[in-house]
Design a protein around this motif. Structure first.
Motif, PDB file in Angstrom:
ATOM      1  N   ALA A 180      -8.104  -1.535   1.876  1.00 30.09           N
ATOM      2  CA  ALA A 180      -9.384  -2.014   2.398  1.00 30.09           C
ATOM      3  C   ALA A 180      -9.294  -3.482   2.802  1.00 30.09           C
ATOM      4  O   ALA A 180      -9.799  -3.881   3.860  1.00 30.09           O
ATOM      5  CB  ALA A 180     -10.477  -1.821   1.355  1.00 30.09           C
ATOM      6  N   ILE A 181      -8.640  -4.277   1.994  1.00 25.79           N
ATOM      7  CA  ILE A 181      -8.486  -5.700   2.311  1.00 25.79           C
ATOM      8  C   ILE A 181      -7.631  -5.881   3.557  1.00 25.79           C
ATOM      9  O   ILE A 181      -7.940  -6.709   4.426  1.00 25.79           O
ATOM     10  CB  ILE A 181      -7.896  -6.456   1.105  1.00 25.79           C
ATOM     11  CG1 ILE A 181      -8.929  -6.494  -0.021  1.00 25.79           C
ATOM     12  CG2 ILE A 181      -7.467  -7.859   1.485  1.00 25.79           C
ATOM     13  CD1 ILE A 181      -8.402  -6.996  -1.340  1.00 25.79           C
ATOM     14  N   VAL A 228       0.839  -1.198   0.000  1.00 23.58           N
ATOM     15  CA  VAL A 228       0.000   0.000   0.000  1.00 23.58           C
ATOM     16  C   VAL A 228       0.875   1.249   0.000  1.00 23.58           C
ATOM     17  O   VAL A 228       0.621   2.211  -0.713  1.00 23.58           O
ATOM     18  CB  VAL A 228      -0.959   0.006   1.211  1.00 23.58           C
ATOM     19  CG1 VAL A 228      -1.656   1.351   1.345  1.00 23.58           C
ATOM     20  CG2 VAL A 228      -1.978  -1.101   1.091  1.00 23.58           C
ATOM     21  N   GLN A 250      -6.549   3.513  -7.150  1.00 21.96           N
ATOM     22  CA  GLN A 250      -7.595   2.511  -6.906  1.00 21.96           C
ATOM     23  C   GLN A 250      -6.990   1.207  -6.394  1.00 21.96           C
ATOM     24  O   GLN A 250      -7.540   0.569  -5.496  1.00 21.96           O
ATOM     25  CB  GLN A 250      -8.380   2.261  -8.183  1.00 21.96           C
ATOM     26  CG  GLN A 250      -9.546   1.309  -7.995  1.00 21.96           C
ATOM     27  CD  GLN A 250     -10.320   1.112  -9.270  1.00 21.96           C
ATOM     28  OE1 GLN A 250      -9.953   1.614 -10.322  1.00 21.96           O
ATOM     29  NE2 GLN A 250     -11.399   0.357  -9.187  1.00 21.96           N
ATOM     30  N   GLU A 251      -5.843   0.824  -6.928  1.00 20.91           N
ATOM     31  CA  GLU A 251      -5.178  -0.399  -6.474  1.00 20.91           C
ATOM     32  C   GLU A 251      -4.743  -0.264  -5.014  1.00 20.91           C
ATOM     33  O   GLU A 251      -4.894  -1.189  -4.216  1.00 20.91           O
ATOM     34  CB  GLU A 251      -3.958  -0.664  -7.354  1.00 20.91           C
ATOM     35  CG  GLU A 251      -3.183  -1.901  -6.987  1.00 20.91           C
ATOM     36  CD  GLU A 251      -1.959  -2.084  -7.850  1.00 20.91           C
ATOM     37  OE1 GLU A 251      -1.136  -2.942  -7.497  1.00 20.91           O
ATOM     38  OE2 GLU A 251      -1.814  -1.377  -8.871  1.00 20.91           O
ATOM     39  N   ARG A 252      -4.216   0.893  -4.655  1.00 22.96           N
ATOM     40  CA  ARG A 252      -3.824   1.139  -3.264  1.00 22.96           C
ATOM     41  C   ARG A 252      -5.021   1.085  -2.327  1.00 22.96           C
ATOM     42  O   ARG A 252      -4.935   0.528  -1.229  1.00 22.96           O
ATOM     43  CB  ARG A 252      -3.178   2.514  -3.126  1.00 22.96           C
ATOM     44  CG  ARG A 252      -1.804   2.602  -3.655  1.00 22.96           C
ATOM     45  CD  ARG A 252      -1.241   3.970  -3.379  1.00 22.96           C
ATOM     46  NE  ARG A 252       0.093   4.092  -3.919  1.00 22.96           N
ATOM     47  CZ  ARG A 252       0.892   5.086  -3.645  1.00 22.96           C
ATOM     48  NH1 ARG A 252       0.489   6.063  -2.866  1.00 22.96           N
ATOM     49  NH2 ARG A 252       2.093   5.125  -4.163  1.00 22.96           N
ATOM     50  N   LEU A 253      -6.128   1.674  -2.750  1.00 22.90           N
ATOM     51  CA  LEU A 253      -7.318   1.693  -1.890  1.00 22.90           C
ATOM     52  C   LEU A 253      -7.892   0.299  -1.696  1.00 22.90           C
ATOM     53  O   LEU A 253      -8.318  -0.052  -0.589  1.00 22.90           O
ATOM     54  CB  LEU A 253      -8.369   2.639  -2.472  1.00 22.90           C
ATOM     55  CG  LEU A 253      -8.008   4.118  -2.425  1.00 22.90           C
ATOM     56  CD1 LEU A 253      -9.077   4.946  -3.111  1.00 22.90           C
ATOM     57  CD2 LEU A 253      -7.807   4.586  -0.999  1.00 22.90           C
ATOM     58  N   TRP A 254      -7.933  -0.499  -2.749  1.00 25.15           N
ATOM     59  CA  TRP A 254      -8.434  -1.874  -2.614  1.00 25.15           C
ATOM     60  C   TRP A 254      -7.537  -2.692  -1.684  1.00 25.15           C
ATOM     61  O   TRP A 254      -8.020  -3.433  -0.833  1.00 25.15           O
ATOM     62  CB  TRP A 254      -8.531  -2.562  -3.975  1.00 25.15           C
ATOM     63  CG  TRP A 254      -9.791  -2.247  -4.704  1.00 25.15           C
ATOM     64  CD1 TRP A 254      -9.928  -1.487  -5.815  1.00 25.15           C
ATOM     65  CD2 TRP A 254     -11.110  -2.677  -4.357  1.00 25.15           C
ATOM     66  NE1 TRP A 254     -11.242  -1.412  -6.177  1.00 25.15           N
ATOM     67  CE2 TRP A 254     -11.994  -2.139  -5.297  1.00 25.15           C
ATOM     68  CE3 TRP A 254     -11.622  -3.458  -3.328  1.00 25.15           C
ATOM     69  CZ2 TRP A 254     -13.350  -2.354  -5.251  1.00 25.15           C
ATOM     70  CZ3 TRP A 254     -12.994  -3.683  -3.283  1.00 25.15           C
ATOM     71  CH2 TRP A 254     -13.835  -3.140  -4.233  1.00 25.15           C
ATOM     72  N   THR A 255      -6.239  -2.540  -1.850  1.00 24.80           N
ATOM     73  CA  THR A 255      -5.306  -3.273  -0.987  1.00 24.80           C
ATOM     74  C   THR A 255      -5.441  -2.828   0.457  1.00 24.80           C
ATOM     75  O   THR A 255      -5.456  -3.646   1.379  1.00 24.80           O
ATOM     76  CB  THR A 255      -3.854  -3.069  -1.480  1.00 24.80           C
ATOM     77  OG1 THR A 255      -3.783  -3.426  -2.847  1.00 24.80           O
ATOM     78  CG2 THR A 255      -2.891  -3.916  -0.682  1.00 24.80           C
TER      79      THR A 255
END
Length: 62
Positions: free
Chosen positions: A39-40, A24, A32-37
């Motif tokens: 969130a997970i 992250v 968007q990739e950072r935010l999804w990671t």
């Protein structure tokens, strides 16, 4: 038993931090990739917290 339980959860949280927050913070991908990671990773932290709380309660009952 409590010591082993604490040790296991410390290791799990350290692994999630290393392999979850590292990508992250240091990724070159899109936002968007950072935010999804992120969130997970937060969801995994919440699950670990709930499991830790339940397992401590179970050990204290014995």
């Amino acid at each position: 038993m409590k010591f082993l339980l604490h040790f296991i959860f410390i290791i799990l949280i350290a692994l999630v931090t290393f392999f979850g927050l590292g990508p992250v913070l240091f990724t070159d991908g899109v936002l968007q990739e950072r935010l999804w990671t992120a969130a997970i990773v937060v969801i995994i932290y919440i699950i670990l917290g709930i499991l830790y709380r339940k397992s401590i309660k179970r050990v204290n009952r014995r």
